[in-house]
Design an enzyme around this catalytic site. Structure first.
Site, mmCIF file in Angstrom:
data_model
loop_
_atom_site.group_PDB
_atom_site.id
_atom_site.type_symbol
_atom_site.label_atom_id
_atom_site.label_comp_id
_atom_site.label_asym_id
_atom_site.label_seq_id
_atom_site.Cartn_x
_atom_site.Cartn_y
_atom_site.Cartn_z
ATOM 1 N N ARG A 63 0.827 -1.214 0.000
ATOM 2 C CA ARG A 63 0.000 0.000 0.000
ATOM 3 C C ARG A 63 0.862 1.265 0.000
ATOM 4 O O ARG A 63 0.472 2.313 -0.513
ATOM 5 C CB ARG A 63 -0.976 0.010 1.191
ATOM 6 N N TYR A 116 -18.196 14.426 -14.737
ATOM 7 C CA TYR A 116 -18.548 13.007 -14.650
ATOM 8 C C TYR A 116 -19.589 12.832 -13.538
ATOM 9 O O TYR A 116 -19.465 13.448 -12.467
ATOM 10 C CB TYR A 116 -17.274 12.217 -14.329
ATOM 11 N N ASP A 181 -9.869 17.093 -15.073
ATOM 12 C CA ASP A 181 -10.150 15.693 -15.378
ATOM 13 C C ASP A 181 -10.029 15.563 -16.894
ATOM 14 O O ASP A 181 -10.868 16.055 -17.644
ATOM 15 C CB ASP A 181 -11.552 15.303 -14.883
ATOM 16 N N LYS A 206 -10.665 3.840 -18.485
ATOM 17 C CA LYS A 206 -11.180 4.172 -19.806
ATOM 18 C C LYS A 206 -10.093 3.965 -20.872
ATOM 19 O O LYS A 206 -9.640 2.859 -21.053
ATOM 20 C CB LYS A 206 -11.744 5.597 -19.778
HETATM 21 C C1 LIG Z 1 -15.141 7.008 -15.420
HETATM 22 C C2 LIG Z 1 -14.764 8.393 -15.095
HETATM 23 C C3 LIG Z 1 -14.373 8.754 -13.798
HETATM 24 C C4 LIG Z 1 -14.383 7.767 -12.650
HETATM 25 O O1 LIG Z 1 -13.484 6.735 -12.871
HETATM 26 P P1 LIG Z 1 -13.674 5.211 -12.297
HETATM 27 O O2 LIG Z 1 -12.450 4.558 -12.806
HETATM 28 O O3 LIG Z 1 -14.945 4.701 -12.855
HETATM 29 O O4 LIG Z 1 -13.711 5.320 -10.819
HETATM 30 C C5 LIG Z 1 -14.002 10.068 -13.576
HETATM 31 N N1 LIG Z 1 -14.024 10.982 -14.569
HETATM 32 C C6 LIG Z 1 -14.386 10.674 -15.835
HETATM 33 C C7 LIG Z 1 -14.395 11.731 -16.885
HETATM 34 C C8 LIG Z 1 -14.784 9.377 -16.138
HETATM 35 O O5 LIG Z 1 -15.164 9.084 -17.379
#
Ligand SMILES: *Cc1c(COP(=O)(O)O)cnc(C)c1O
Length: 391
Positions: A63, A116, A181, A206
């Protein structure tokens, strides 16, 4: 950092020592604990790790530090042109850790919608005890207060592909760090730190993972931010599993190729959708006026492979498209090798209050496409067959 194109960096990042070690693929270290013969050095290592610094020779405990995760972090930092990056178990773990790290400087966050759905919900829920002011992109300056510790933006934004001008936000934010983001863009298409942002965040689940089979998150920034983020990660435990880091690092090698191919197909689908009688509007970063195209030209290397479109016939038509596609996968998430189609109002953004949803343009007839690597004509045949013929 390197001046190479992302194609070259993707292939070589985090691998510079391998040839001298006489190996080709990086080692995968899955240890949860690490033997300590020299107690003094072990204690020094714990002190360093607790302070968010690299270990003194010994990783101690997974961790706190793991060499495979650290290697992916180094590669990711190189892709983003950042000093460092910190990896997490999911995108939301990365979002939570960033907010908690910022909160040490002040409880107030300025956030720009649309975000998101999960991020929107986390900020709105009060769960992390941060105080949030929702602001329009043009009004960020007046939303900033004495204890504002972060401006949180997303571009291209989810799900309407709205763009936020990063430099303009950074200018308004003054001394307050801006987090972007950048999940929809990946470091191949956008490097927010080059435009003055303090932090660039990705859900690695993603595009970076790219095959729909792992979860992860990563935040890129300065060494000082990385230390703060590691301290939060050590304490709260949202660390990335080494196998996931290995797969993500492996995937970086093909990320630029995947992005380019999917982007090319997306551009052609956008043209065809825009001419389809059942479609009233198509949202794509390079569409919709000069101002938007200027932002793409300034801060992105290309418009990407996320597309949203509005069906004239609303919810029923959208639901039937999701039901009728056979090649495309009717599913949430994005950035996979296969094309995904989903209904934001009913699925990903369901947790956002209806009024806020409507204000952000997330209507009942809106569908979002994450274009994958299939052939353009096969995809169009599938989509065309599912779209309403009459309006
Ligand atoms: C999917 C997503 C998140 C969250 O990510 P997880 O891996 O599902 O926790 C945050 N921001 C954006 C733009 C996303 O598409």
């Amino acid at each position: 950092m390197s001046d190479h194109s992302s194609h070259t960096t993707g292939v070589h990042a985090g691998r510079h020592d391998l040839a001298d070690q006489g190996t080709h693929a990086p080692p995968l270290d899955r240890s949860t604990t690490y033997p300590i013969r020299d107690l003094d050095r072990g204690s020094e290592s714990i002190d360093a790790l607790s302070d968010g610094k690299p270990p003194k020779g010994n990783s101690i405990y997974q961790r706190l530090h793991n060499p495979t995760v650290a290697r992916f972090e180094e590669a990711m930092a190189e892709m983003e042109g950042a000093e460092a990056s910190v990896a997490f178990s999911s995108g939301m773990a990365a979002v939570s850790a960033s907010l908690l790290a910022a909160k040490q400087e002040g409880r107030h966050i300025v956030a720009v919608r649309p975000l998101y759905g999960g991020t929107d919900h986390l900020l709105d829920s009060g769960l992390l005890d941060v105080e949030v002011s929702w602001s329009q992109a043009s009004k960020v300056e007046s939303a900033i207060e004495a204890d504002t510790s972060m401006v949180f933006i997303e571009t291209p934004a989810n799900p309407t592909l709205k763009l936020v001008d990063i430099e303009r936000i950074v200018g308004q934010a003054g001394d307050v760090p801006v987090l972007v983001d950048s999940t929809f863009a990946t470091p191949v298409l956008q490097q927010p730190l080059n435009h003055g942002a303090a932090l660039s965040l990705h859900s690695a689940t993603k595009f970076i993972g790219g095959h729909g089979d792992l979860m992860g998150g990563v935040v890129c920034g300065s060494q000082a931010w990385a230390r703060r983020l590691r301290r939060v990660r050590n304490a709260t435990g949202g660390s990335m599993e080494p196998r996931t880091a290995y797969d993500l690092h492996r995937g970086l090698q093909t990320l630029p190729v995947r992005i380019e191919r999917a982007q090319q197909t997306a551009g052609r689908l956008v043209e065809r959708l825009a001419e389809h009688p059942a479609v009233s509007d198509v949202y794509y970063p390079s569409r919709g006026g000069r101002q938007k195209r200027e932002i793409v030209d300034r801060q992105m290397a290309g418009p990407g492979s996320m597309v949203a479109f509005e069906l004239r016939a609303g919810y029923e038509a959208a639901a039937s498209v999701m039901h009728d596609v056979s090649l495309m996968t009717p599913a949430v998430s994005l950035g996979s090798t296969d094309t995904l189609i989903q209904h934001p109002a009913g699925l990903t953004h369901r947790s956002v209050e209806q009024a806020d949803r409507e204000a952000a343009g997330i209507t009942e007839g809106l569908l979002r496409l994450s274009v994958g690597l299939e052939d353009l004509e096969d995809l169009w045949e599938d989509l065309q067959g599912a779209l309403p013929a009459e309006t």
